[in-house]
Design a protein around this motif. Sequence first.
Motif, PDB file in Angstrom:
ATOM      1  N   TYR A 132      34.761  35.428  36.308  1.00 17.10           N
ATOM      2  CA  TYR A 132      36.032  35.796  35.666  1.00 17.10           C
ATOM      3  C   TYR A 132      35.877  37.171  35.024  1.00 17.10           C
ATOM      4  CZ  TYR A 132      40.566  35.067  33.570  1.00 17.10           C
ATOM      5  OH  TYR A 132      41.896  35.177  33.250  1.00 17.10           O
ATOM      6  N   PRO A 133      36.866  38.051  35.204  1.00 15.70           N
ATOM      7  CA  PRO A 133      36.643  39.445  34.799  1.00 15.70           C
ATOM      8  C   PRO A 133      36.641  39.687  33.298  1.00 15.70           C
ATOM      9  CG  PRO A 133      38.865  39.164  35.650  1.00 15.70           C
ATOM     10  CD  PRO A 133      38.147  37.863  35.899  1.00 15.70           C
ATOM     11  N   VAL A 134      35.964  40.767  32.930  1.00 15.77           N
ATOM     12  CA  VAL A 134      36.015  41.357  31.602  1.00 15.77           C
ATOM     13  C   VAL A 134      37.101  42.431  31.681  1.00 15.77           C
ATOM     14  CG1 VAL A 134      34.714  42.777  29.949  1.00 15.77           C
ATOM     15  CG2 VAL A 134      33.558  40.924  31.198  1.00 15.77           C
ATOM     16  N   VAL A 135      37.962  42.462  30.673  1.00 14.10           N
ATOM     17  CA  VAL A 135      39.053  43.441  30.629  1.00 14.10           C
ATOM     18  C   VAL A 135      38.799  44.389  29.470  1.00 14.10           C
ATOM     19  CG1 VAL A 135      41.506  43.716  30.039  1.00 14.10           C
ATOM     20  CG2 VAL A 135      40.818  41.976  31.694  1.00 14.10           C
ATOM     21  N   VAL A 168      38.651  46.911  34.588  1.00  9.38           N
ATOM     22  CA  VAL A 168      38.464  45.469  34.788  1.00  9.38           C
ATOM     23  C   VAL A 168      37.238  45.291  35.686  1.00  9.38           C
ATOM     24  CG1 VAL A 168      39.519  43.316  35.610  1.00  9.38           C
ATOM     25  CG2 VAL A 168      40.977  45.104  34.677  1.00  9.38           C
ATOM     26  N   PHE A 169      36.298  44.455  35.263  1.00  9.67           N
ATOM     27  CA  PHE A 169      35.143  44.215  36.142  1.00  9.67           C
ATOM     28  C   PHE A 169      34.736  42.748  36.085  1.00  9.67           C
ATOM     29  CE2 PHE A 169      31.771  44.225  32.851  1.00  9.67           C
ATOM     30  CZ  PHE A 169      32.400  44.913  31.819  1.00  9.67           C
ATOM     31  N   GLY A 170      34.511  42.184  37.271  1.00  6.28           N
ATOM     32  CA  GLY A 170      34.117  40.779  37.379  1.00  6.28           C
ATOM     33  C   GLY A 170      33.452  40.542  38.720  1.00  6.28           C
ATOM     34  N   ARG A 171      33.443  39.245  39.134  1.00  2.00           N
ATOM     35  CA  ARG A 171      32.842  38.867  40.421  1.00  2.00           C
ATOM     36  C   ARG A 171      31.488  39.557  40.623  1.00  2.00           C
ATOM     37  NH1 ARG A 171      38.904  38.684  42.296  1.00  2.00           N
ATOM     38  NH2 ARG A 171      38.737  40.922  42.604  1.00  2.00           N
ATOM     39  N   SER A 172      31.336  40.343  41.712  1.00  2.00           N
ATOM     40  CA  SER A 172      30.016  40.934  42.008  1.00  2.00           C
ATOM     41  C   SER A 172      29.594  41.991  40.984  1.00  2.00           C
ATOM     42  CB  SER A 172      30.029  41.567  43.405  1.00  2.00           C
ATOM     43  OG  SER A 172      30.869  42.702  43.404  1.00  2.00           O
ATOM     44  N   ARG A 199      38.374  56.640  18.793  1.00  2.00           N
ATOM     45  CA  ARG A 199      38.629  55.899  20.027  1.00  2.00           C
ATOM     46  C   ARG A 199      38.510  54.407  19.731  1.00  2.00           C
ATOM     47  NH1 ARG A 199      35.246  53.704  24.260  1.00  2.00           N
ATOM     48  NH2 ARG A 199      36.577  53.285  26.050  1.00  2.00           N
ATOM     49  N   ILE A 200      39.514  53.648  20.192  1.00  2.00           N
ATOM     50  CA  ILE A 200      39.498  52.193  20.052  1.00  2.00           C
ATOM     51  C   ILE A 200      39.357  51.592  21.443  1.00  2.00           C
ATOM     52  CG2 ILE A 200      40.897  50.165  19.436  1.00  2.00           C
ATOM     53  CD1 ILE A 200      40.412  51.619  16.914  1.00  2.00           C
ATOM     54  N   ASN A 201      38.459  50.636  21.572  1.00  3.12           N
ATOM     55  CA  ASN A 201      38.339  49.906  22.840  1.00  3.12           C
ATOM     56  C   ASN A 201      38.432  48.411  22.560  1.00  3.12           C
ATOM     57  OD1 ASN A 201      36.184  48.346  24.731  1.00  3.12           O
ATOM     58  ND2 ASN A 201      37.392  49.820  25.878  1.00  3.12           N
ATOM     59  N   LEU A 202      39.257  47.743  23.368  1.00  2.00           N
ATOM     60  CA  LEU A 202      39.382  46.287  23.277  1.00  2.00           C
ATOM     61  C   LEU A 202      38.689  45.697  24.497  1.00  2.00           C
ATOM     62  CD1 LEU A 202      43.266  45.986  22.774  1.00  2.00           C
ATOM     63  CD2 LEU A 202      41.552  46.222  20.991  1.00  2.00           C
ATOM     64  N   THR A 203      37.713  44.832  24.289  1.00  2.00           N
ATOM     65  CA  THR A 203      37.068  44.178  25.430  1.00  2.00           C
ATOM     66  C   THR A 203      37.322  42.677  25.337  1.00  2.00           C
ATOM     67  OG1 THR A 203      35.349  45.856  25.557  1.00  2.00           O
ATOM     68  CG2 THR A 203      34.902  43.802  26.653  1.00  2.00           C
ATOM     69  N   PHE A 204      38.043  42.169  26.337  1.00  2.10           N
ATOM     70  CA  PHE A 204      38.404  40.746  26.382  1.00  2.10           C
ATOM     71  C   PHE A 204      37.440  40.006  27.295  1.00  2.10           C
ATOM     72  CE2 PHE A 204      42.273  43.098  25.588  1.00  2.10           C
ATOM     73  CZ  PHE A 204      42.956  42.344  24.641  1.00  2.10           C
ATOM     74  N   ARG A 205      36.968  38.862  26.816  1.00  4.26           N
ATOM     75  CA  ARG A 205      36.062  38.063  27.646  1.00  4.26           C
ATOM     76  C   ARG A 205      36.332  36.573  27.446  1.00  4.26           C
ATOM     77  NH1 ARG A 205      32.849  41.523  24.738  1.00  4.26           N
ATOM     78  NH2 ARG A 205      31.684  43.104  25.861  1.00  4.26           N
ATOM     79  N   ILE A 206      35.990  35.800  28.468  1.00  2.00           N
ATOM     80  CA  ILE A 206      35.860  34.353  28.277  1.00  2.00           C
ATOM     81  C   ILE A 206      34.379  34.130  28.028  1.00  2.00           C
ATOM     82  CG2 ILE A 206      35.931  32.108  29.438  1.00  2.00           C
ATOM     83  CD1 ILE A 206      38.537  32.971  30.721  1.00  2.00           C
ATOM     84  N   VAL A 207      34.063  33.483  26.900  1.00  2.00           N
ATOM     85  CA  VAL A 207      32.650  33.344  26.551  1.00  2.00           C
ATOM     86  C   VAL A 207      32.133  31.932  26.829  1.00  2.00           C
ATOM     87  CG1 VAL A 207      32.906  35.118  24.808  1.00  2.00           C
ATOM     88  CG2 VAL A 207      32.948  32.745  24.094  1.00  2.00           C
TER      89      VAL A 207
END
Length: 207
Positions: A132-135, A168-172, A199-207
Amino acid sequence: MDDFVYKKAFLDEPEQIAVVETVRGLTPGFYIPRTRWGKAMSLRMNCLGRHWSARDYKYHTVRKDVDGLACAPIPDALQMLGQRAIVATRYLPQGLVRPFDSCIVNWYPEAGSKLGDHVDNSESPEAIASGYPVVSISVGASCVFRMGGLSRTDPYEQTTLESGDLVVFGRSRRLAYHGVKKIIPGTTPATLPLPEPGRINLTFRIV
Ligand SMILES: O=C(O)CCC(=O)C(=O)O
Ligand SMILES: [Fe+2]
């Protein structure tokens, strides 16, 4: 489709302003993370939903290595942006989108703020194995971002991430090395309620 997707101008200017206002209004707020060696990182962090500790590289329900407070939940407006990113890039069809349980907000306040090459691998083995991807959504000053492969020495693609851009990065590529080399001064849009060079960065993940 490539498992690493970069989309320019994902957020329009009013959305960028709303993101900055939202993250600056959160309680509890930003803190300076310290590594297990006591070294201060060059950014400020606020973990929403789940707290990621820079000391043990694990997720917790409270800000155990900071002030012991429960972390703020992910505001609905941010959760919606994270989920929208997956559909907007056609990474997954709408029906396969799931709610994120972690949104880490990084605030890079100086030209010298950076994040060394690393893999996002503090999440559970099941979450990582699902692919599942990280956004990752960026607002404010531009930065030099690099995305590599599964080995630290694989070649890197270098990209300038500007305000509103999305990765967006996920899978391989879920366990691909990536990092922020530097913040580019003078690029924070003047309309944002964010001191330059911020600079603000939001990183969304399923943990
Ligand atoms: O700031 C960025 O663009 C990347 C952040 C990141 O890689 C992380 O928080 O794990
Ligand atoms: Fe990362």
